[in-house]
Every structure is written in C-alpha cells, then in structure tokens.
Design an enzyme around this catalytic site. Structure first.
Site, mmCIF file in Angstrom:
data_model
loop_
_atom_site.group_PDB
_atom_site.id
_atom_site.type_symbol
_atom_site.label_atom_id
_atom_site.label_comp_id
_atom_site.label_asym_id
_atom_site.label_seq_id
_atom_site.Cartn_x
_atom_site.Cartn_y
_atom_site.Cartn_z
ATOM 1 N N LYS A 159 -10.098 0.439 -1.898
ATOM 2 C CA LYS A 159 -10.153 0.210 -0.409
ATOM 3 C C LYS A 159 -11.647 0.646 0.256
ATOM 4 O O LYS A 159 -11.924 1.720 0.059
ATOM 5 C CB LYS A 159 -8.972 0.643 0.412
ATOM 6 C CG LYS A 159 -8.776 0.204 1.936
ATOM 7 C CD LYS A 159 -7.789 0.959 2.363
ATOM 8 C CE LYS A 159 -7.502 0.778 3.908
ATOM 9 N NZ LYS A 159 -6.186 1.441 4.535
ATOM 10 N N CYS A 204 -4.675 -3.646 3.608
ATOM 11 C CA CYS A 204 -4.338 -3.447 4.808
ATOM 12 C C CYS A 204 -5.586 -3.483 5.927
ATOM 13 O O CYS A 204 -5.624 -4.716 6.441
ATOM 14 C CB CYS A 204 -3.789 -1.856 4.710
ATOM 15 S SG CYS A 204 -2.906 -1.478 6.204
ATOM 16 N N GLU A 258 0.892 -1.266 0.088
ATOM 17 C CA GLU A 258 0.037 -0.182 0.109
ATOM 18 C C GLU A 258 0.779 1.122 -0.062
ATOM 19 O O GLU A 258 1.949 1.376 0.547
ATOM 20 C CB GLU A 258 -1.154 0.067 1.146
ATOM 21 C CG GLU A 258 -1.980 0.962 1.276
ATOM 22 C CD GLU A 258 -2.726 1.128 2.516
ATOM 23 O OE1 GLU A 258 -3.951 1.568 2.645
ATOM 24 O OE2 GLU A 258 -2.003 0.848 3.577
#
Length: 273
Positions: free
Chosen positions: A114, A157, A43
């Site tokens: 995300k 993440c 990321e």
C-alpha cells in the site's frame, strides 16, 4: 476474459489471528460453494488490533498469511486475494501493508504494498496515523492476469481516493479493480459506495471491494458493505453490515458493451495533463 462469479468477502477481524483465519476460511468455503472463482479478502483480514500487538506478531503473521492464501486457493480451487496483512521491514517498529493474489494452484500472481497511508483526524474524535508504524510501498500496483478469468488491478483501501492510481491500472489493461478495505464507519457512510462507483464509472471497469465490518477493538468501527460494482457503476451485490460476502457475475460481453457505449478511455487527452 471469461464470465465468472466474483466474491467480495466481509469480515470482522480482531486481535486473534487463529480466529480470523477460521472466519476467513468459512467465508471462502461458502463463496466457493456458490460458484465463486475469484474471491477477495479485506484489508487486515489476518489481524486488526493494537499497533504494538501487530508489530509483535508481524514476522510470523506475514508467513502465516501468505501460507493461508496458498492453502485456501488450492483447497477450494479459487483465485484468492489477501487484501492486506503486515510484513515486517526489519527494524521491529514498522511494517508494510501488503496484498497478495494467488491463482487456484496457489501460485503467486502479484503483490502490492500500500502506497497511500491513512493519516486523518476525523470529526468523530478518532485519529488515525497509519504512517506511524507502516512504511508506504515504493512501487505502483500491478495488473496481473488470472488464467482463464480476467486482468486484475490491485489496490488497498485509502488508495480509492486517488483516481490517478486507477487510471494507471486501467491503462495497464485492468478489466477489474480490486479494492479491499477496512473503511471507517464515519467516512464510509458518506464516501465508500460513491468512491467505488466513481472508480468503476470513470474507468469502465468492474470493482470488487471486500470490506471489514463492525467493532474491532477500542473505538475502531468499520463500515461494512462489501460491494461488487459493474462498469456502468451499478451495484450488483452488497454484503450489508454482517459477516458474509457480496457475490455477483463478471460478464465479458457487458464489459465490452459498456466500453463501446461509453468510450471515455479512448477519448482521454493525456498530453493536456
């Protein structure tokens, strides 16, 4: 699915995209020379710095990041994941956090914005408000087939704390879960490895987790320890805390053996939940 080497790259990205791209290519080159056919970047691989600077750079950085992935995949003949880069939404004050996966010919296989944003006040005094400048994605992450390798489920993440997302991915056929991250040093020391092992074990899937490491800007420090984990939860490779890569084999027979030995996916009772 076939047997192959997978690499989870570890970087210390900063506020200069040119330096970040150079550092990423160096690790892609090294991993490809070692035989890796699937390589994941963490990321924020293209930029990790102040929000104001990220928003300023976002329009060009989005194009540069996508182009970089295509060029690197073709140059080194690898499937390549860019684990998260800013994509402007058009209002000048917010972006998406997007991952893209391309094949060795540079063809886009899948992208994911995300959906879980990191808004946390940590006991070490650091406060994170990803939602202040990032819009959540609207769609669940995809499972995409990398020709000749395997089926991959995408995530980013903070998603790792939401096991239902990975149930979706494995239910859609994922053999390998990609979890690129910039995990904080404070949370990483206690949660990073155990969360990744949990996602591998409960889904009997490989996990490839590229990572940021070290000090980036201000007080921001990342945990490091990019990992490759097998479906039994065994850590196959750990990149430690320096820039580099965790590289390990993904084995077809081993995946089938674990899923046969521990058939928990077949024993689920979804009608009860």
């Amino acid at each position: 699915m076939s047997d192959f080497l997978a690499a989870a790259v570890q970087l210390t990205s900063g506020q200069d995209p040119a330096l970040n791209f150079n550092a990423a290519e160096e690790q892609i080159d090294l991993a490809a020379r070692r035989g890796a056919e699937l390589i994941g970047l963490p990321e924020n691989f293209a930029f990790m710095g102040e929000d104001s600077r990220r928003l300023e750079l976002a329009p060009t950085l989005a194009e540069q990041s996508s182009s970089f992935l295509v060029t690197m995949a073709r140059r080194y003949q690898v499937a390549l994941l860019g684990g998260g880069f800013p994509v402007p939404v058009g209002d000048g004050s917010r972006t998406l956090n997007r991952a893209e996966l391309v094949d060795r010919d540079g063809m886009l296989l899948g992208r994911y914005d995300k959906i879980h944003l990191f808004d946390v006040d940590l006991p070490d005094g650091n406060t994170y408000r990803e939602s202040a400048t990032v819009n959540p994605g609207r769609d669940l992450p995809p499972v995409v087939e990398i020709p000749g390798l395997c089926k991959v489920g995408l995530s980013i993440c903070y998603d790792v704390r939401f096991p239902e997302l990975y149930r979706h991915l494995v239910g859609a056929g994922a053999d390998l879960l990609m979890i690129p991250a910039a995990f904080t040093a404070f949370t990483g020391k206690d949660h990073w490895q155990v969360l990744l092992q949990a996602r591998a074990i409960e889904n009997t899937a490989y996990v490839l987790a590229p990572a940021q490491t070290g000090v980036h800007h201000g007080r921001r420090q990342s945990h490091g320890h990019a990992l490759v984990i097998d479906p039994w939860g065994t850590v196959l490779a750990d990149a430690g805390v320096q820039a580099g890569a965790a590289i390990a084999p993904v084995n077809t027979n081993h995946l089938g053996h674990v899923r046969g030995q521990m058939p928990s996916l077949r024993h689920r009772q979804p009608t009860l939940f």
